[in-house]
Design an enzyme around this catalytic site. Sequence first.
Site, PDB file in Angstrom:
ATOM      1  N   LYS A  79       0.847  -1.195   0.000  1.00 44.88           N
ATOM      2  CA  LYS A  79       0.000   0.000   0.000  1.00 44.88           C
ATOM      3  C   LYS A  79       0.886   1.250   0.000  1.00 44.88           C
ATOM      4  CE  LYS A  79      -3.878   1.853   2.774  1.00 44.88           C
ATOM      5  NZ  LYS A  79      -4.713   1.551   3.969  1.00 44.88           N
ATOM      6  N   SER A 153      -9.495   1.401   3.302  1.00 47.90           N
ATOM      7  CA  SER A 153      -8.715   2.280   2.432  1.00 47.90           C
ATOM      8  C   SER A 153      -7.711   1.522   1.567  1.00 47.90           C
ATOM      9  CB  SER A 153      -7.961   3.319   3.281  1.00 47.90           C
ATOM     10  OG  SER A 153      -7.051   2.714   4.176  1.00 47.90           O
ATOM     11  N   SER A 177      -9.636  -0.981   7.414  1.00 47.99           N
ATOM     12  CA  SER A 177      -9.095  -0.878   6.065  1.00 47.99           C
ATOM     13  C   SER A 177      -8.419  -2.146   5.573  1.00 47.99           C
ATOM     14  CB  SER A 177      -8.092   0.279   5.993  1.00 47.99           C
ATOM     15  OG  SER A 177      -8.743   1.509   6.212  1.00 47.99           O
TER      16      SER A 177
END
Length: 603
Positions: A79, A153, A177
């Site tokens: 990420k 997210s 997330s």
Amino acid sequence: MIDTSLDLTTLADGYDSGVLSVTAVMETVLARIEAAGDDHVWIARCCAEEVLGRAARLDAMPREEAAALPLFGIPFAVKDNIDVAGIPTTAACPDFAYTPERTATVVQRLRDAGAVLIGKTNLDQFATGLVGVRSPYGVPRNPFDARYVPGGSSSGSAVAVSSGLVSFSLGTDTAGSGRVPAAFNNIVGLKPTRGALSTSGVVPACRSLDCVSIFALTSDDAAAVFDVACAFDPQDPYSRPLRDEPLPASFRFGVPQAADLHFFGDEASEALFATAVERLTALGGHPVAIDFAPFRETAELLYSGPWVAERMAAIEPFLRSHPDSIHPVTYAITSNADRYNAVDTFRAMYRLEELRRAASAVWKTMDVLLVPTAGTIYTVDQLEADPVALNSNLGAYTNFTNLLDLSAIAVPNGFGPLGLPLGVTFIAPACHDRALADLGARWQAETGLTLGATGAECPPPKGQSVSSSGISVAVVGGHMEGLPLNHELLELGARKLAAVRTEPAYRLYALPGFNPPRPGLLRVADGDGHAIEAEVWEIPVARFGEFMARIQSPLGIGTVQIQRMGAVKGFLCESRGTAGAEDISHYGGWRAYAADRLQATTK
């Protein structure tokens, strides 16, 4: 280009047999990414020459060196709020970008274990959101239906795994997330205990709550990555050494009372959750209706309380100086910090402690909490029309976990009539990460679901033979050959596979109150353990439940790391069971201890 699943079992078997090479796998990964087109998954990718050069070096490695790398030749993604030296970290905000000189600790551990980094993935800006639509780099395409949100997210990280572009990926999880995107992509999302995986080199969201999470095709894969990534990091002030806690052989799982379960009008999701309760019961769990109120109120504290100010603390100078660079919804949520003062913060902290005490009372009635990962899923258009309220709905079953210091794993549960996946989450107190992953592996085998959006079959759980004729179990005490409890294995038709030693990651205790005497094996922090003598026995699948029913607390079955064999099921002890028990680790095993005690009593 080859046609292969990227789950760790398939790749490891292919490498071991010589059917696969790392170069061929990486060429396949690069070709799949190219074929996916503009799916908005990636913010930055490693160049093909770098990826293939790494692959060639791994292929050229001597076999014994390759065997020592637990993630040899495994492609992964990170990420883009996690640092990789030389690659800009954007947190999905181009004006915020910086190029780190040092790779995040957790990423470096994975690379040192043989994993091959493919690139950095898209996210809700500054990891604020559970939806995956708050990014200037676009909305990562949900592989099941592009009209629906991918979850956030950690949106790009989840889609990359589900689409078969990488074997696993790292996300972050402050409020869900690392779990909501797993549910919407039919994959596994492991949210570790806070501090288990280093957050050094991670752009903070709420620094005191942030976790690095793991997305994988299978629960066993997530556990394998966790085993590599989990380590105390003195550079991270929130890092802490952990001791594994197993689940009891016969476990109670909490289910929120009907009034506390909300599916936001999604009848298919409600029906799938009812099926999940039945499935977990069939796996040996005992359902218990619980009061969900302390968990629900804790979840509300996260965004309706002063913890939102911690998000401001992470980016305040940039937010104040570059307000136009921030996504409007992200700006609105973060700037809510100005509503709270220090008095509000202390009052919220006091209330959180009250809620923790209330939740601890509920935990006395259960070992695992079962909840929907999300009550429903929304289209991108629905989210854009009502971004805050619908995002809050998606966090109803996730927001409380880090505030209450819990571990969690999101696993696939099935598909609704629109062909969209939804999942459930198993939650337990801190330090149950490996135990939850074990439960997740059993769960995945029971569902029969394919992996992500790839259509690949799920391989058998680790510790179970490919033929499903037996389950391998490591024993360290009275069940060993020639000792007083060995007859229990023989009566079940078990057979001895090997005399082995554990990895040097355990301590052994002589437990009080057992007749005949029994030891307790406890996983400890890196550098604090011993290699312990053990035996691996294969128990017929049809008799395994009978074996589990005989196991007495504080003992349970978890995952034990065996030298030259890897992870197998095996006896572990809850840490509470070792309180006041004699530490006998220096003997190296139960046989040596028992022989010494027998000699002492005959003098």
